[in-house]
Write an enzyme that holds these catalytic residues in place. Structure first.
Site, short mmCIF file in Angstrom:
data_model
loop_
_atom_site.label_atom_id
_atom_site.label_comp_id
_atom_site.label_asym_id
_atom_site.label_seq_id
_atom_site.Cartn_x
_atom_site.Cartn_y
_atom_site.Cartn_z
N SER A 1 0.84 -1.19 0.00
CA SER A 1 0.00 0.00 0.00
C SER A 1 0.89 1.25 0.00
CB SER A 1 -0.95 -0.04 1.20
OG SER A 1 -1.95 0.94 1.09
N ASP B 1 -5.79 -2.86 -2.88
CA ASP B 1 -4.81 -2.65 -1.81
C ASP B 1 -4.23 -3.95 -1.28
OD1 ASP B 1 -3.75 -1.99 0.96
OD2 ASP B 1 -4.35 -0.01 0.24
#
Length: 379
Positions: free
Chosen positions: A43, A205
């Site tokens: 991320s 993500d």
């Protein structure tokens, strides 16, 4: 011994990692090139990971450039903040209800993060990854994303010839020539930022479904792990401190804040706890037994630096610095200390006063661990 750096996700919280890295830089000789041959990021942590890995100079130069990224970052350079753009995002989500929950033109998301793509394109040179690998400064770098089709956690890595792919339950390692698309996919918070298509599948993500954040580094040959987290949960004082209870039902932001915490924090903390237990068990086994059994298990030295303060409270006090449109949107959803959802703000507050405070906190926390850090690199 091969050192690995693990940078967890956490949106704006990843600025904390820059402060820690700045402290490490000050504690190491100025001639140090790359103290982490293996770098793993997920991320927002992937931004820091790839910025470091793509730098072919000395470590202090890489850290300086990383500081420039976060010093020049702001909310409008991460996602579009105008009232029109925010309304369009909500409108697309609403209209998808009339198309079986799908969008006809682009991935569904509340916010448009094209500004982040343009911003990172100017700061990260992915072609330099091969240069670092050829010079031997870098052994491997990886970024993790979640495959929406299979639900697997996929670690895309670029490494030397000694690094091979792997497959475990719900998680795989795939060799790839890393690009900006891999980075954007790893940082695509579900529902907030649009999914990214890599090959035939869409990815989001990397913190989602990442049940073993440390494992990619071990698969790529790490013997020692340096982890920079974004949660103060590992602080013993935080476990005994009385948590204030809200007198109202959970706000929307409070619900999303807990979901974000679950995705960005819980997996890493659980994996670290598991690693510590395995290390403790391995110490009880005599060396001759280990050699006789020819087991692949091995103790892994680990150091963890994480915030000494609750970042959601810091964010709650800095929300006033966000663009007016975003600030009103977050406050209406309860993303404040009073509303109980400041954790959501802590992931989305890409403004200088907050980012500077996180970097300063990271530097101070690392300096408090000065002796442990120096001992880690002296072995």
């Amino acid at each position: 011994m091969t050192n690995a750096l693990i940078l967890s996700g956490g949106g704006a919280r990843a600025a904390y990692q820059v402060g820690v890295l700045s402290a490490i830089n000050d504690l190491l000789p100025s001639t140090t090139r790359n103290p982490f041959p293996i770098i793993c990021g997920t991320s927002a942590g992937a931004i820091n990971a790839l910025a470091l890995a793509s730098h072919t100079g000395h470590f202090y130069e890489a850290v300086d450039d990383l500081n420039k990224i976060w010093t020049n970052l702001s909310t409008d350079k991460v996602f579009k903040t105008s009232w029109r753009d925010l309304m369009c995002g909500g409108g697309r989500l609403f209209m998808s209800l009339f198309n079986e929950g799908m969008s006809k033109k682009r991935s569904l998301a509340l916010l448009d993060n094209e500004p982040l793509r343009a911003f990172l394109k100017d700061y990260i040179d992915f072609d330099q990854l091969d240069v670092g690998l050829q010079r031997g400064d870098l052994k491997a770098v990886c970024t993790t994303a979640m495959n929406y089709s299979t639900g697997e956690s996929v670690s895309f890595f670029q490494g030397d010839k000694t690094v091979e792919g792997w497959r475990r339950y719900r998680r795989t390692g795939e060799p790839a020539k890393l690009t900006l698309d891999h980075l954007m996919a790893s940082a695509a918070i579900p529902g907030i930022f649009p999914a990214v298509k890599l090959g035939l599948d869409y990815f989001g993500d990397g913190a989602l479904r990442q049940v073993a954040p440390i494992s990619p580094a071990l698969h790529m040959g790490a013997d020692r792990i340096f982890v920079i987290g974004v949660s103060n949960n590992r602080d013993p004082l935080s476990r005994t401190k009385q948590v204030p209870r809200t007198k109202h039902s959970p706000s929307i932001a409070q619900v999303f804040g807990q979901l974000f915490n679950s995705a960005f924090i819980d997996g890493l903390e659980g994996d670290l706890e598991h690693l510590e237990r395995v290390n403790a068990l391995l110490k009880l086994i005599p060396d001759e037994v280990m050699e006789e059994q020819k087991t692949q298990l091995r103790p892994v030295d680990t150091i963890v630096i994480s915030p000494s303060k609750a970042l959601d409270k810091l964010a709650g006090r800095k929300i006033r610095h966000m663009p007016r449109s975003v600030r009103m949107f977050l406050r209406s959803a309860g993303a404040t200390n009073k509303g109980g959802g400041a954790a959501t703000t802590s992931y989305l507050l890409f403004e200088k006063p907050y980012l500077d405070e996180l970097m300063e906190l990271g530097y101070q926390d690392a300096m408090w661990e000065k002796d442990n850090i120096q001992a880690f690199f002296e072995v």
